[in-house]
Design a protein around this motif. Structure first.
Motif, PDB file in Angstrom:
ATOM      1  N   ASN A  44      32.835  30.526  47.665  1.00 56.87           N
ATOM      2  CA  ASN A  44      34.122  30.286  48.738  1.00 56.87           C
ATOM      3  C   ASN A  44      34.982  31.247  48.471  1.00 56.87           C
ATOM      4  O   ASN A  44      35.983  31.377  48.821  1.00 56.87           O
ATOM      5  N   ASP A  45      35.329  31.206  47.009  1.00 58.87           N
ATOM      6  CA  ASP A  45      36.591  31.987  46.593  1.00 58.87           C
ATOM      7  C   ASP A  45      36.429  33.567  46.388  1.00 58.87           C
ATOM      8  O   ASP A  45      37.080  34.151  45.860  1.00 58.87           O
ATOM      9  N   VAL A  46      35.259  34.025  46.925  1.00 59.66           N
ATOM     10  CA  VAL A  46      34.958  35.692  46.849  1.00 59.66           C
ATOM     11  C   VAL A  46      36.050  36.509  47.013  1.00 59.66           C
ATOM     12  O   VAL A  46      36.105  37.618  46.612  1.00 59.66           O
ATOM     13  N   PHE A  47      36.720  36.254  48.247  1.00 60.96           N
ATOM     14  CA  PHE A  47      37.876  37.258  48.625  1.00 60.96           C
ATOM     15  C   PHE A  47      39.233  36.954  48.226  1.00 60.96           C
ATOM     16  O   PHE A  47      40.019  37.505  48.332  1.00 60.96           O
ATOM     17  N   THR A  48      39.380  35.816  47.492  1.00 62.85           N
ATOM     18  CA  THR A  48      40.758  35.472  46.939  1.00 62.85           C
ATOM     19  C   THR A  48      40.759  35.432  45.464  1.00 62.85           C
ATOM     20  O   THR A  48      41.883  35.693  44.866  1.00 62.85           O
ATOM     21  N   VAL A  49      39.684  35.311  44.612  1.00 61.25           N
ATOM     22  CA  VAL A  49      39.667  35.445  43.267  1.00 61.25           C
ATOM     23  C   VAL A  49      40.295  36.730  42.564  1.00 61.25           C
ATOM     24  O   VAL A  49      40.700  36.760  41.824  1.00 61.25           O
ATOM     25  N   THR A  50      39.769  37.806  43.387  1.00 63.79           N
ATOM     26  CA  THR A  50      40.318  39.111  42.649  1.00 63.79           C
ATOM     27  C   THR A  50      41.860  39.084  42.438  1.00 63.79           C
ATOM     28  O   THR A  50      42.290  39.730  41.675  1.00 63.79           O
ATOM     29  N   VAL A  51      42.500  38.396  43.383  1.00 67.24           N
ATOM     30  CA  VAL A  51      43.933  38.472  43.491  1.00 67.24           C
ATOM     31  C   VAL A  51      44.533  37.706  42.235  1.00 67.24           C
ATOM     32  O   VAL A  51      45.661  38.308  41.769  1.00 67.24           O
ATOM     33  N   ASN A  52      44.141  36.848  41.829  1.00 60.34           N
ATOM     34  CA  ASN A  52      44.407  35.976  40.570  1.00 60.34           C
ATOM     35  C   ASN A  52      43.871  36.694  39.452  1.00 60.34           C
ATOM     36  O   ASN A  52      44.868  36.790  38.470  1.00 60.34           O
ATOM     37  N   LEU A  53      42.869  37.542  39.188  1.00 62.87           N
ATOM     38  CA  LEU A  53      42.541  38.359  38.136  1.00 62.87           C
ATOM     39  C   LEU A  53      43.863  39.351  38.181  1.00 62.87           C
ATOM     40  O   LEU A  53      43.927  39.698  37.070  1.00 62.87           O
ATOM     41  N   ALA A  54      43.881  39.987  39.072  1.00 61.86           N
ATOM     42  CA  ALA A  54      44.871  41.000  39.128  1.00 61.86           C
ATOM     43  C   ALA A  54      46.515  40.689  38.925  1.00 61.86           C
ATOM     44  O   ALA A  54      47.307  41.603  38.991  1.00 61.86           O
ATOM     45  N   GLY A  55      46.540  39.274  39.149  1.00 60.70           N
ATOM     46  CA  GLY A  55      47.974  38.792  39.145  1.00 60.70           C
ATOM     47  C   GLY A  55      48.775  39.048  40.250  1.00 60.70           C
ATOM     48  O   GLY A  55      50.249  39.124  40.284  1.00 60.70           O
TER      49      GLY A  55
END
Lengths: 95, 495
Positions: free
Chosen positions: B432-443
């Motif tokens: 479910n988080d496939v499109f959103t999680v990158t943003v957290n990892l990159a801050g």
């Protein structure tokens, strides 16, 4: 890498979570599913790449090494499941 | 005038200032709506007396012409925020009965800005989940339904209570937190707006920690303007959080001009996932066309390590969680298991944590323990942190090429049914988080904007990702997208 029941039991012990013997096979199988997913990371060439420490390149703030807080024993203990005589109470630790 | 609880922050603020409504009336309307919405299970600790007290105080300030930015506006607070004297238990049984002696910085700033807290909102336990089905309080129900089908749908997670409450007009806006998508995914599932700011924008002090290097608070609102108003109140440097950024907070609302001429919007090819529903693909293309019509330049970009973001997240987040959640030991707060004769301290820890943590939290704590354990630290944890460096570099590279913002779908599907994923393996839920999680990892800052509905009438969201610290510019692009999409659909009231 595959996790067997004894590894699952060891991890549960390290995490201080009681897992009944009969729940171990299912737990080990879930771990393997998740670790199988994580193992994709082995495809990435990470040679010479630094592990990230901080996502924003900033130096953490320092402050004077002085006491800024304290004298609130009652507040600290207010939510304890068992507090006695100004201390947290736990089962006997030392014989 | 429409019901006061259906207003957004901006509209309500203007009415209050013109003296056409009072905060007491506004707050009463919300409290009534909350009473009638038990079926949604969004509010889990209600604070009507506190709310009425704060509303009356706000009315006094409004009359005196001394009203701060959010004076008198009723909001809901996610249960992850510690609120002084009010239950704050991260939807976990292990914190049953916990009433903090202190207030989180963000909820304090909202109170200082005059906002009126209506109560605490349901969520996934310790913010671990994407469907709000792991809460000790039970599932939250999405106010939206598939056409005439009355099967209950998930509001998404982990900020599912916040999303459901805002979408159902139980409050004007709510706080959320986002570690892997927990603001943006539920916002998309319920047809509202949600922004996760740059890591460090909002203080994490007093927010119950899940994964400290990823957690950020943000507003969940009925419009982009409302998100700008509330984000400004939530942001700012806090000496109590050493990762909080010492940067000035701009007037985000003043930056909403809707003018995005010449802005470069990137479309990342790696976000075109196999098996993505045609409707989402279409919505994404429509969104790009809207931004182009508004004068932006659309460019194809590549973020080559996207595929590895979820697996890296499922090492880093559980690792940090296993460390953060070590504090729930039955000694200092919350619940302690009843012990048998002869049980020592180890049995106390093990029984307390087995009883107090739900299955998903136990699973993640144990995965985190494993990837941090001797012999696996390098193979899993350090490797994941190296991949995280590469994911962040992907974004830095496209921003260096002049890209101002990136447009993607917010979620790979519309809201699904509660219970539909029960038999799936945990990894299916993680997708479910496939499109959103990158943003957290990159801050980075990311915002979800409702942009359309699917065949079944369910809302779909688009995500915009911005440059670090440029939330104002990101909100302005989102404002242009919102204006063009003209999303006005509301869930029909059945509860």
């Amino acid at each position: 890498m595959s996790i067997d029941q004894s590894t699952a039991a060891k991890v549960a012990k390290l995490a201080r979570i009681k897992v009944e013997e009969d729940a171990l096979p299912a737990l080990a199988s879930e771990f393997n599913t998740i670790l199988g997913f994580i193992e994709q990371l082995n495809e990435v060439d990470v040679d010479g790449v630094e592990p990230m420490v901080s996502v924003t390149p900033m130096r953490l703030k320092r402050r004077e090494d002085v006491v800024t807080d304290g004298n609130q024993q009652d507040k600290v203990l207010a939510n304890a499941p068992d507090a006695r005589e100004g201390f947290f109470a736990v089962p006997k630790v030392v014989e | 005038m429409s019901e006061l609880n259906t207003l957004g922050l901006g509209e309500a603020r203007d009415l209050l200032r013109k003296g056409e409504a009072t905060s007491v009336e506004l707050t009463e309307a919300c409290l009534k709506a909350i009473e009638d919405a038990g079926a949604l299970n969004a509010f889990v600790h209600k604070t009507p007396e506190l709310a009425m007290e704060r509303a009356a105080a706000a009315d006094t300030r409004l009359k005196a012409g001394d009203a701060p930015a959010m004076c008198g506006l009723p909001v809901g607070i996610k249960d992850l925020f510690c609120t002084k004297g009010v239950e704050s238990q991260a939807a976990s049984a292990i914190l049953d009965g916990f009433k903090p002696e202190y207030e989180s910085t963000v909820s304090q700033q909202l109170a200082d800005a005059g906002a009126v807290m209506l109560g605490k909102l349901n969520m996934d336990e310790f913010a671990m989940g994407s469907s709000n089905e792991t809460s000790t309080y039970g599932n939250v129900v999405n106010p939206w339904r598939r056409g005439n089908d009355d099967a209950p749908l998930t509001p998404g997670g982990s900020s599912g209570g916040s999303a459901s409450a805002v979408a159902a007009d139980l409050c004007l806006a709510a706080t959320g937190t986002d570690t892997g998508g927990s603001i943006r995914q539920p916002a998309a599932f319920t047809g509202i707006t949600g922004i996760k700011p740059t890591y460090g924008r909002c203080s994490r002090w007093g927010i119950i920690a899940f994964a400290s290097s990823l957690d950020q608070a943000g507003p969940m609102t009925k419009s982009v303007r409302d998100a700008a108003i509330m984000l400004e109140a939530m942001c700012g440097h806090d000496p109590k959080d050493s990762t909080s950024a010492d940067l000035a907070v701009p007037n985000f609302e003043a930056m909403l001009t809707g003018d995005i001429k010449g802005k470069k919007i990137g479309i990342p090819k790696e976000y075109r996932m196999e098996g993505m529903p045609g409707e989402i693909e279409q919505l994404w293309a429509d969104g790009a066309a809207m931004l182009k019509d508004a004068g932006a330049e659309i460019v194809d970009i590549s973020l080559p390590h996207t595929k590895y973001a979820l697996p890296a997240y499922y090492v880093i987040a559980p690792a940090e969680a296993s460390s953060n959640l070590a504090r729930y030991d039955g000694v200092r707060y919350g619940q302690r298991a009843s012990l048998a004769q002869g049980d020592g301290i180890t049995e106390m820890y093990e029984k307390t944590r087995a009883e107090g943590f739900g299955p998903e939290v136990q699973r993640r704590v144990m995965i985190g323990t494993y990837v941090l354990s001797a012999g696996f630290y390098d193979a899993y944890y350090n490797r994941a942190r190296r991949v995280r460096t590469l994911i962040k570099k992907d974004f830095e590279d496209v921003f260096a090429q002049g890209v101002d913002a990136i447009l993607t779908p917010a979620t790979p599907s519309a809201a699904f049914g509660l219970g539909e994923m029960t038999d799936a393996d945990p990894v299916q839920m993680y997708l479910n988080d496939v499109f959103t999680v990158t943003v957290n990892l990159a801050g980075l800052p990311g915002i979800s904007v409702p942009a359309g509905v699917d065949k079944q009438g369910l809302p779909l969201g688009l995500q915009l990702i911005g440059r670090p610290w440029e939330e104002g510019d990101l909100l302005n692009t989102a404002y242009a997208l919102e204006s063009a999409a003209g999303f006005v659909a509301k869930a029909g009231k059945w509860w």
